[in-house]
Motif scaffolding. Sequence first.
Motif, PDB file in Angstrom:
ATOM      1  N   UNK A 135      43.473 -23.689  41.888  1.00  0.00           N
ATOM      2  CA  UNK A 135      43.720 -24.299  43.206  1.00  0.00           C
ATOM      3  C   UNK A 135      44.398 -25.666  43.051  1.00  0.00           C
ATOM      4  N   UNK A 139      48.211 -26.836  44.166  1.00  0.00           N
ATOM      5  CA  UNK A 139      48.399 -27.996  45.042  1.00  0.00           C
ATOM      6  C   UNK A 139      49.273 -29.056  44.386  1.00  0.00           C
ATOM      7  N   UNK A 202      47.523 -43.270  32.160  1.00  0.00           N
ATOM      8  CA  UNK A 202      48.308 -43.981  33.172  1.00  0.00           C
ATOM      9  C   UNK A 202      49.494 -44.731  32.557  1.00  0.00           C
TER      10      UNK A 202
ATOM     11  N   UNK B 136      31.861 -37.358  38.179  1.00  0.00           N
ATOM     12  CA  UNK B 136      33.130 -38.055  38.370  1.00  0.00           C
ATOM     13  C   UNK B 136      32.891 -39.485  38.853  1.00  0.00           C
ATOM     14  N   UNK B 140      33.963 -42.914  36.988  1.00  0.00           N
ATOM     15  CA  UNK B 140      34.874 -43.845  37.659  1.00  0.00           C
ATOM     16  C   UNK B 140      34.250 -45.225  37.817  1.00  0.00           C
ATOM     17  N   UNK B 202      48.528 -42.773  47.485  1.00  0.00           N
ATOM     18  CA  UNK B 202      49.135 -43.587  46.437  1.00  0.00           C
ATOM     19  C   UNK B 202      49.796 -44.845  46.989  1.00  0.00           C
ATOM     20  N   UNK B 235      46.179 -36.834  50.207  1.00  0.00           N
ATOM     21  CA  UNK B 235      46.673 -36.618  48.853  1.00  0.00           C
ATOM     22  C   UNK B 235      47.927 -35.755  48.981  1.00  0.00           C
ATOM     23  N   UNK B 236      49.070 -36.235  48.492  1.00  0.00           N
ATOM     24  CA  UNK B 236      50.311 -35.468  48.706  1.00  0.00           C
ATOM     25  C   UNK B 236      50.315 -34.189  47.876  1.00  0.00           C
ATOM     26  N   UNK B 237      50.305 -33.060  48.557  1.00  0.00           N
ATOM     27  CA  UNK B 237      50.248 -31.756  47.881  1.00  0.00           C
ATOM     28  C   UNK B 237      51.579 -31.033  47.969  1.00  0.00           C
ATOM     29  N   UNK B 244      42.337 -29.021  48.559  1.00  0.00           N
ATOM     30  CA  UNK B 244      41.807 -29.129  47.204  1.00  0.00           C
ATOM     31  C   UNK B 244      40.303 -28.941  47.260  1.00  0.00           C
ATOM     32  N   UNK B 245      39.741 -28.518  46.170  1.00  0.00           N
ATOM     33  CA  UNK B 245      38.283 -28.545  46.033  1.00  0.00           C
ATOM     34  C   UNK B 245      37.811 -29.987  46.251  1.00  0.00           C
ATOM     35  N   UNK B 247      35.540 -31.789  44.896  1.00  0.00           N
ATOM     36  CA  UNK B 247      35.323 -32.584  43.684  1.00  0.00           C
ATOM     37  C   UNK B 247      36.651 -32.948  43.033  1.00  0.00           C
ATOM     38  N   UNK B 248      37.652 -32.076  43.149  1.00  0.00           N
ATOM     39  CA  UNK B 248      38.985 -32.398  42.627  1.00  0.00           C
ATOM     40  C   UNK B 248      39.606 -33.519  43.453  1.00  0.00           C
ATOM     41  N   UNK B 251      38.040 -36.769  42.494  1.00  0.00           N
ATOM     42  CA  UNK B 251      38.493 -37.230  41.180  1.00  0.00           C
ATOM     43  C   UNK B 251      39.849 -37.920  41.305  1.00  0.00           C
ATOM     44  N   UNK B 252      40.740 -37.335  42.100  1.00  0.00           N
ATOM     45  CA  UNK B 252      42.075 -37.925  42.278  1.00  0.00           C
ATOM     46  C   UNK B 252      41.961 -39.305  42.932  1.00  0.00           C
ATOM     47  N   UNK B 255      40.035 -42.025  40.584  1.00  0.00           N
ATOM     48  CA  UNK B 255      40.796 -42.459  39.402  1.00  0.00           C
ATOM     49  C   UNK B 255      42.128 -43.097  39.777  1.00  0.00           C
ATOM     50  N   UNK B 258      40.927 -46.553  40.017  1.00  0.00           N
ATOM     51  CA  UNK B 258      40.790 -47.127  38.662  1.00  0.00           C
ATOM     52  C   UNK B 258      42.146 -47.501  38.090  1.00  0.00           C
ATOM     53  N   UNK B 259      43.128 -46.630  38.315  1.00  0.00           N
ATOM     54  CA  UNK B 259      44.463 -46.915  37.799  1.00  0.00           C
ATOM     55  C   UNK B 259      45.010 -48.200  38.418  1.00  0.00           C
TER      56      UNK B 259
END
Lengths: 263, 263
Positions: A135, A139, A202, B136, B140, B202, B235-237, B244-245, B247-248, B251-252, B255, B258-259
């Motif tokens: 998935x 995406x 990164x 996650x 993070x 982003x 989130x740009x898909x 998205x799931x 949890x995914x 995570x995006x 992080x 963090x970045x």
Amino acid sequence: MKLIQSRDNPLFKHLRALVEDARYRREQAASLLDGDHLLRAALDAGIAPRRVVLGARAQTQELVTALLERLPPSCELLELSDALLRQLSPVETPSGVLAEIALPVPAAVSFAGATGDILLLEGVQDAGNLGTLLRTAAAAGIQQVFLSAQCAQAWSPKVLRAGMGAHFVLQIHEHVALDELLAQWPGEILATALDPRAENLFAIDLRPPVAWMFGSEGRGLSAGVLACATRLAQIPMASGTESLNVAAAAAICLFEQRRQRSQ
Amino acid sequence: MKLIQSRDNPLFKHLRALVEDARYRREQAASLLDGDHLLRAALDAGIAPRRVVLGARAQTQELVTALLERLPPSCELLELSDALLRQLSPVETPSGVLAEIALPVPAAVSFAGATGDILLLEGVQDAGNLGTLLRTAAAAGIQQVFLSAQCAQAWSPKVLRAGMGAHFVLQIHEHVALDELLAQWPGEILATALDPRAENLFAIDLRPPVAWMFGSEGRGLSAGVLACATRLAQIPMASGTESLNVAAAAAICLFEQRRQRSQ
């Protein structure tokens, strides 16, 4: 519409084997989709189900009625008693719609002039993780996914459910010798690793095409496949923590790549 | 060491209820860890198990022997026949080590001078997703997690397993009225949403403290909680994909934050 009420019915046995038996699915080159969401995703992708199985309740649902209008004439329509339907659906509140599909055969692989990224998975056995990985890949815009022989079956009902339709927009290659495949890949090959040589994810230029590799939850990538990596990446984590779920790690990598390309 | 061989043994019944019965866990304010990895993570975090239960095979493993040396004198040591042990362990290859712990009581919440981020989860009922979200969050660097009453029990054995030790480095608050909590939060409150008002993740400055909110897989956040958001992020898909799931997605987001902070 044919009504099945007995668990001894050969067609019911066939459907149950599609749900429960990975080898039977492979022999039949078929699987069973559960729910209107997956059925719609399959139809949207031009996949015509062989059979659609309905529970008594489903037939009064508008959502389902609309989907039935999109089925090709060749598609067999069956009705199942609710008791039998529950045996085919592992979720607590069955949607009441199942569809048997032939497994799509992925096109032959050629990386000549490759511009897209690819995802390679080795030994990912958890169905939820595998489906989530597919998935996330879809995406992120990945089109080709390659699974080693030790992965869970991509087209099992559980993986299909977690994939939420991703299967139908991806080319999924199973039982792939990943090291042989990578010998043909012209671009970077990236793996995440807890390794002193690994670079901060990164800080890596991810704009050119990448072959992304992720391994099993417990053991990671095998030494042979890891040796194919042209670079190792590490996701910078908080101190005192050491690992991420494989699907979470992949989501971070693939969407960092998307971010870099959008700048 | 006391050996238990009968399923009628009251202590075995107690252990089995800790595995199977969410209400019993809550009444006892206890849970059962499965495997040496979780036991080590608990000990590393200063959590002293009440009881450790070993299968016959486990006692000859070096890994386990080393862990046993770290147990406090107050910890009861039990041996279980392999047949009984299998009944307590849902994985196919049981590690042979179980540990009963008292559930940690999280410290009182105060956001005065808050500099860390917080994670709020509403209605996340899948144990694997919830555990992955906690793992996650810990990776993070998040320290406080707040779960609505409709979430799965954070300390269930399945969530513990998926959390891979994250539980022991987080403050986990359960049964939280998320909207009341957010009334005290001084920083930004972010939710991901498919909404025309949502900004590209982003492009958002994520360096100041954020309260991140994620909802259930099927329904997302309730209208009441979503209304607390000060900003919406998308989130740009890739085109043709829509979700998205959970949890995914988390995570995006976590992080990406963090970045940005590491730049």
